[in-house]
Design an enzyme around this catalytic site. Structure first.
Site, PDB file in Angstrom:
ATOM      1  N   ASP A  34     -47.950  84.227  -2.458  1.00  0.00           N
ATOM      2  CA  ASP A  34     -46.654  84.090  -3.127  1.00  0.00           C
ATOM      3  C   ASP A  34     -46.099  82.718  -2.796  1.00  0.00           C
ATOM      4  O   ASP A  34     -46.445  82.158  -1.755  1.00  0.00           O
ATOM      5  CB  ASP A  34     -45.660  85.102  -2.553  1.00  0.00           C
ATOM      6  CG  ASP A  34     -45.931  86.499  -3.031  1.00  0.00           C
ATOM      7  OD1 ASP A  34     -46.466  86.644  -4.123  1.00  0.00           O
ATOM      8  OD2 ASP A  34     -45.609  87.438  -2.284  1.00  0.00           O
TER       9      ASP A  34
HETATM   10  P1  ATP Z   1     -42.752  84.669  -5.521  1.00  0.00           P
HETATM   11  O1  ATP Z   1     -43.505  85.668  -6.299  1.00  0.00           O
HETATM   12  O2  ATP Z   1     -43.463  83.460  -5.135  1.00  0.00           O
HETATM   13  O3  ATP Z   1     -41.972  85.258  -4.408  1.00  0.00           O
HETATM   14  P2  ATP Z   1     -40.373  84.223  -6.852  1.00  0.00           P
HETATM   15  O4  ATP Z   1     -39.616  84.717  -5.684  1.00  0.00           O
HETATM   16  O5  ATP Z   1     -39.918  82.947  -7.404  1.00  0.00           O
HETATM   17  O6  ATP Z   1     -41.832  84.056  -6.595  1.00  0.00           O
HETATM   18  P3  ATP Z   1     -39.422  86.454  -8.237  1.00  0.00           P
HETATM   19  O7  ATP Z   1     -38.661  86.854  -7.030  1.00  0.00           O
HETATM   20  O8  ATP Z   1     -40.183  87.461  -8.977  1.00  0.00           O
HETATM   21  O9  ATP Z   1     -40.430  85.328  -7.954  1.00  0.00           O
HETATM   22  O10 ATP Z   1     -38.400  85.742  -9.191  1.00  0.00           O
HETATM   23  C1  ATP Z   1     -38.738  85.416 -10.505  1.00  0.00           C
HETATM   24  C2  ATP Z   1     -37.546  84.841 -11.183  1.00  0.00           C
HETATM   25  O11 ATP Z   1     -36.499  85.821 -11.189  1.00  0.00           O
HETATM   26  C3  ATP Z   1     -36.965  83.637 -10.470  1.00  0.00           C
HETATM   27  O12 ATP Z   1     -37.528  82.453 -10.952  1.00  0.00           O
HETATM   28  C4  ATP Z   1     -35.509  83.717 -10.809  1.00  0.00           C
HETATM   29  O13 ATP Z   1     -35.262  83.085 -12.041  1.00  0.00           O
HETATM   30  C5  ATP Z   1     -35.248  85.194 -10.980  1.00  0.00           C
HETATM   31  N1  ATP Z   1     -34.642  85.756  -9.784  1.00  0.00           N
HETATM   32  C6  ATP Z   1     -35.097  85.662  -8.526  1.00  0.00           C
HETATM   33  N2  ATP Z   1     -34.290  86.304  -7.652  1.00  0.00           N
HETATM   34  C7  ATP Z   1     -33.280  86.822  -8.391  1.00  0.00           C
HETATM   35  C8  ATP Z   1     -32.137  87.621  -8.081  1.00  0.00           C
HETATM   36  N3  ATP Z   1     -31.834  87.998  -6.840  1.00  0.00           N
HETATM   37  N4  ATP Z   1     -31.318  87.975  -9.100  1.00  0.00           N
HETATM   38  C9  ATP Z   1     -31.618  87.606 -10.341  1.00  0.00           C
HETATM   39  N5  ATP Z   1     -32.678  86.878 -10.699  1.00  0.00           N
HETATM   40  C10 ATP Z   1     -33.510  86.472  -9.746  1.00  0.00           C
END
Ligand code: ATP
Length: 946
Positions: free
Chosen positions: A377
């Site tokens: 990740d």
């Molecule tokens: P990884 O899989 O590397 O942890 P990540 O944390 O960027 O990646 P996700 O957490 O799935 O992946 O987030 C994907 C997208 O969702 C982010 O790019 C952001 O735009 C949105 N996002 C992340 N956290 C939140 C949140 N707490 N509330 C709303 N949207 C969010």
């Protein structure tokens, strides 16, 4: 480490763990069989939860004297409860007494029984000296074996305690994350998706709450929970919808409740005794060692049998032949091998835990050295997961986003430092910030004086202080919430202020998702305008430009209606760009891994552009076609993906379900895959991967449970440490295997040769037993804890099916044993003259032991000179030092002289023996030098890559 889903609540349950199939089913199945058996179902039925599910929350609050808001308040009351109910953990059965265990080792080994028999026969035949010597030697052998076994058990027990269970507890109005074993009845507990329930809990709040109870009830469909009181008093576990049971896992939503039962009083506790008796399967390596031990035993028996027969034909004394044969059997059979493997694995795992990688299943240690692809990740693993809002943008800003200077980002929310805050902000910015505040689940901890929760949410709420604004959530009442999930990629909240009936919806998430739900946007004055293609273009351009700086981008939107299933017709507020810097050591860790032939793949929910930029910053290879997005991935089948994947180093805008497909495609190519994950939906991929790695700090209990390894610091670099240790442990196992086998082969051959040439036995029974202690005891064990050689990372991963007993190991075993045999035989024959004297056997015996010590020195590494390694393996120094002192006692202390039938040697004798025996080490040093000069490896295990 146990695979038992309840293991974290269990203290002191030893035993090793699982092979791959076991990981998937066997242990769980065994549990289920037990759980669903008639008697256990009856036990669970009558657990305390059957009483509390029929009581209203008010009655429970009264009965348990607690409070639904502040939790338990009085510290002395809490101590009293703990004294009454004990710690919230399940102890496995009472330990057997040490003395009993010690006595058991005498009759559990048939060889020892035979030796005792031979001591008795000697005694009956009047050879009292012999009988005493053999008895003393048996005591020594058994004690050393017992201590080893005891250590092995203790280190395995220690493994069980590496991942302590935590709970979110409110006491005296303050909510903290504490060790679950501290809980007492009456405690107020909170949990959310991915958490494991820490005790039996009567629910007082349940928001979209579904709990997977399959490990307790066998029911695979997660059960929906609510707070309603149950009327019937005779319910099965499945019907107790207002109870969350200890050890079960939250699949969706969140909830709060009062602890009604802990430890043995819980539904799980009532069947624990049955479960703790399940014998855990051994690791593949342990099985292989058992098998090897068996084969070596059979071989040794055959050789010893032949030696014995020849001896008898030669007319030697029956008792002599019997004693020497049995001692030879004790010595030649490396019965300590499986134990040393277990201790080496367990100590290795404990060492890894100190380096913040907790290996939950022993077999994973073996797999670690074979990993050739790591799927990681991005957020929190490659980056620090310490986010700060760096830039914000609203439509009215056109090409000029608001940028915060770096040092202003770290203002503590509650420092009250408002003098430098940004004043005179336009209405659209106010709306954007307000949306970020209300659509937010971070919680302020008074004790820690900071916000806790999702780092994205924390960054947003902390950014308010830059505008002199504060968290206003307590002035609002939430009426609906769609929690954030990596699959949906957004979060929505409907709420209204206490004094206003007007309820609005606030949404935040990935730009593609939010923009697709918007129809209009706010202008500078906070007025609503229709979205046009130009405005949409301008929004997308700004999102891209933020992402190009490596920022994580979130879009915000609002609506003045309450949403039902999914919010729609939203008004676009603006975007925020968050900086999440790469972890400090990440670049060098990635270089090391790539150097060691490991392909690194980033899998992220974030956008392509952000991911690409971060990949560049941390030194990942980013050539053409290196990015594949979730959409494209979704269109491919596994075969197409397996074809395309060799160039890919970034999967962007993925959801957790994609991870399974990626692992399958990689495994189809024959790769050995390590995969990181933290969320509930990551669990299937973590199970499927050869090494599933969960995040210890930000990971859910579900992910931790599915994983083989937990990183307590969530840091990618820790994986490098774990792989290094894994490779090192494997090398060490090969080192002591080489040592044990060469001693064994040499001892057997020596007696066999003497018998063949009709010479008197060069070593007597007691001497052979002493050699056995050196071979199976501390010196061998100390080779298992040799510090990891940094060079291991320059070598490619081991192949999955590479044997532990490689040709190189066999080669080393034979070459060292030939030295020992020739050298010892030389001393023996030279000393012997016409008849054999005590001095002759003392010389031969000491020569063999010295040879063995020099051999141990060269076994420390298969490639490195002792001069390069230094003497940093302290345990080795003590073990060899102790053995040498033991040997000196055997030849100089009168009491031991009687036992070992030795006599004192002169200083020049010793010098002479040292000169002869060091040849085994010198020859090995010369070979290593020659190999190094020719730049070849003789490292066992890497044969296929030489
Ligand atoms: P990884 O899989 O590397 O942890 P990540 O944390 O960027 O990646 P996700 O957490 O799935 O992946 O987030 C994907 C997208 O969702 C982010 O790019 C952001 O735009 C949105 N996002 C992340 N956290 C939140 C949140 N707490 N509330 C709303 N949207 C969010």
């Amino acid at each position: 480490m146990s695979d038992n889903p309840f293991s974290a609540f269990i203290s002191g349950s030893g035993g090793s763990s699982s092979i791959e199939e076991f990981k998937e089913k066997s242990f769980l199945d065994m549990e289920k069989d037990i759980i669903t058996s008639a008697s256990s179902t009856e036990r669970m039925k009558t657990s305390l939860s059957s009483k509390y599910c029929t009581m209203s929350t008010d009655d429970i609050v009264n009965e348990l004297d607690t409070n639904l808001k502040s939790g338990l308040v009085n510290p002395s009351d809490i101590i009293e409860r703990r004294n009454k109910h004990g710690l919230n953990e399940l102890d496995s059965d009472e330990e057997e007494s040490l003395l009993w265990k010690f006595l058991e080792t005498f009759y559990s080994d048939p060889m020892i029984m035979l030796l005792i028999g031979s001591a008795v026969v000697s005694f009956l035949m009047g050879n009292i000296d012999d009988a005493i010597s053999i008895t003393a030697a048996i005591l020594l052998v058994v004690t050393v074996g017992f201590v080893q076994e005891y250590r092995s058990e203790k280190s395995l027990e220690a493994l069980n305690k590496l991942v302590p269970e935590m709970a979110h507890l409110t006491r005296n109005n303050s909510t903290e994350t504490v060790l679950a074993n501290h809980l007492v009845p009456g405690d107020l507990i909170h949990f959310s998706v991915g958490d494991r329930i820490p005790a039996d809990i009567r629910l007082t709040e349940a928001v979209h709450l579904t709990i997977d109870e399959s490990n307790l009830t066998g029911e695979t469909k997660p059960s929906k929970k609510n707070t309603d009181t149950i009327m019937s008093s005779n319910t099965s576990l499945n019907e107790r919808s207002n109870i969350a049971f200890m050890g079960t896992l939250v699949r969706e939503g969140h909830g709060t409740g009062i602890v009604v039962a802990t430890a043995k009083d819980t539904a799980f506790g009532s069947v624990f005794d049955l479960m703790s008796n399940i014998e855990k399967p051994k690791t593949p390596l342990q099985n292989a060692m058992d098998k090897l031990g068996g084969q070596l035993s059979a071989f040794s028996f055959a050789v010893i049998g032949v030696i014995g027969l020849i001896g008898i034909f030669q007319g030697r004394s029956w008792l002599d032949v019997f004693q020497v044969s049995v001692s030879l059997a004790v010595a030649a059979i490396p019965e300590g091998l499986p134990i040393i493997v277990t201790v080496t694995l367990a100590l290795g795992v404990l060492r890894m835990a100190r380096k913040r990688a907790i290996v939950k299943r022993l077999p994973s240690v073996e797999t670690l050295g074979s990993v050739n692809v790591i799927c990681s990740d991005k957020t929190g693993t490659l980056t620090q997961n310490h986010m700060t809002v760096n830039k914000i943008w609203t439509v009215s800003m056109n090409n000029n986003p608001m940028i915060f200077p770096e040092d202003s980002l770290h203002d503590s929310y509650h420092t009250g430092n408002t003098t430098n805050h940004i004043k005179d902000i336009s209405n659209d910015v106010k709306i954007l910030l307000n949306t970020g505040c209300l659509c937010n689940n971070s919680k302020y901890s008074v004790e820690k004086e900071k916000f806790q929760g999702n780092p994205t949410d924390i960054a947003i709420i902390e950014s308010l202080s830059k505008f002199g604004l504060y968290d206003v959530r307590e002035n609002f009442v939430r009426v609906n919430e769609l929690p954030f999930s990596s699959s949906k990629k957004f979060m929505a909240v409907s709420c209204g202020s206490h004094n206003n009936t007007n309820v609005e919806t606030f949404v935040k998430g990935a730009n593609e998702k939010i923009l697709s739900l918007c129809k209009s946007y706010y202008d500078k004055n906070g007025k609503v305008n229709k979205l046009t293609p130009e405005i949409i273009q301008s929004i997308n351009n700004s999102v891209d430009s933020f992402a190009k700086d490596g920022l994580r981008v979130l879009s915000f939107a609002k609506s003045n209606k309450v949403f039902e299933d999914e919010p729609k017709d939203l008004i676009f507020c603006g975007i925020m760009g968050m900086n999440d810097p790469p972890r400090p050591q990440i670049r060098s860790s990635i270089q090391s891994l790539m150097h060691g032939g490991v392909h690194i793949i980033m899998i992220t929910g974030d956008s392509e552009i952000t991911a690409y930029n971060i990949a560049q910053q941390i030194g990942m290879p980013v050539g053409p076609n290196c990015i594949l997005t979730g959409d494209k991935l979704g269109e491919m089948n596994e075969i197409q993906l397996a074809d395309a994947i060799s160039n890919v180093s970034i999967f962007a805008r993925t959801n957790p379900e994609h991870k399974v497909k990626i692992v399958k495609a990689l495994q189809m190519r024959g790769d050995i895959v390590a995969m990181t994950g933290d969320g509930v939906n990551d669990a299937p991929a973590l199970k499927l991967a050869d090494i599933g790695i969960a995040m210890g700090m930000n990971g859910t209990d579900v992910a931790k449970e599915a994983a083989d390894m937990v990183l307590t610091d969530d840091d990618f670099s820790t994986i490098l440490q774990a792989i290094k240790e894994g490779k090192g442990i494997f090398n060490n196992i090969q080192s002591f295997l080489t040592f044990q086998l060469s001693t064994s082969v040499a001892a057997l051959s020596l007696v066999a040769l003497a018998t063949l040439f009709n010479l008197p036995n060069p070593l007597n029974a007691m001497q052979i037993l002493w050699i056995n202690i050196i071979m199976d005891g501390p010196p061998a064990q100390s080779l298992g804890v040799e510090p990891v050689d940094e060079e291991v990372m320059n070598k490619p991963p081991r192949k999955r099916n590479d044997k532990i007993l490689t040709m190189q190991v066999i080669h080393r075993v034979l070459s060292s044993s030939i030295f020992v045999i020739i050298g010892t035989m030389f001393v023996y024959v030279r000393e012997m003259g016409d008849s054999i004297t005590r001095r002759d056997t003392t010389m031969t015996f000491t020569c063999f032991v010295l040879f063995d010590m020099f051999n141990a020195l060269s076994c420390r590494s298969s490639t490195k000179s002792v001069f390069e390694m230094g003497m940093r393996n302290k345990m080795f120094n003590y073990a060899v030092g102790g053995s040498l002192i033991g040997q000196l006692c055997a030849i100089y202390v009168p009491f031991f002289q009687e036992i070992f039938q030795t006599e004192a040697l002169s200083f020049s004798d010793l010098l002479y023996l040292i000169t002869i025996s060091c040849t085994v080490w010198l020859a090995d040093e010369a070979k290593k030098y020659y190999v190094r000069r020719n730049n070849q490896y003789f490292a066992p295990g890497y044969s296929s890559y030489v």
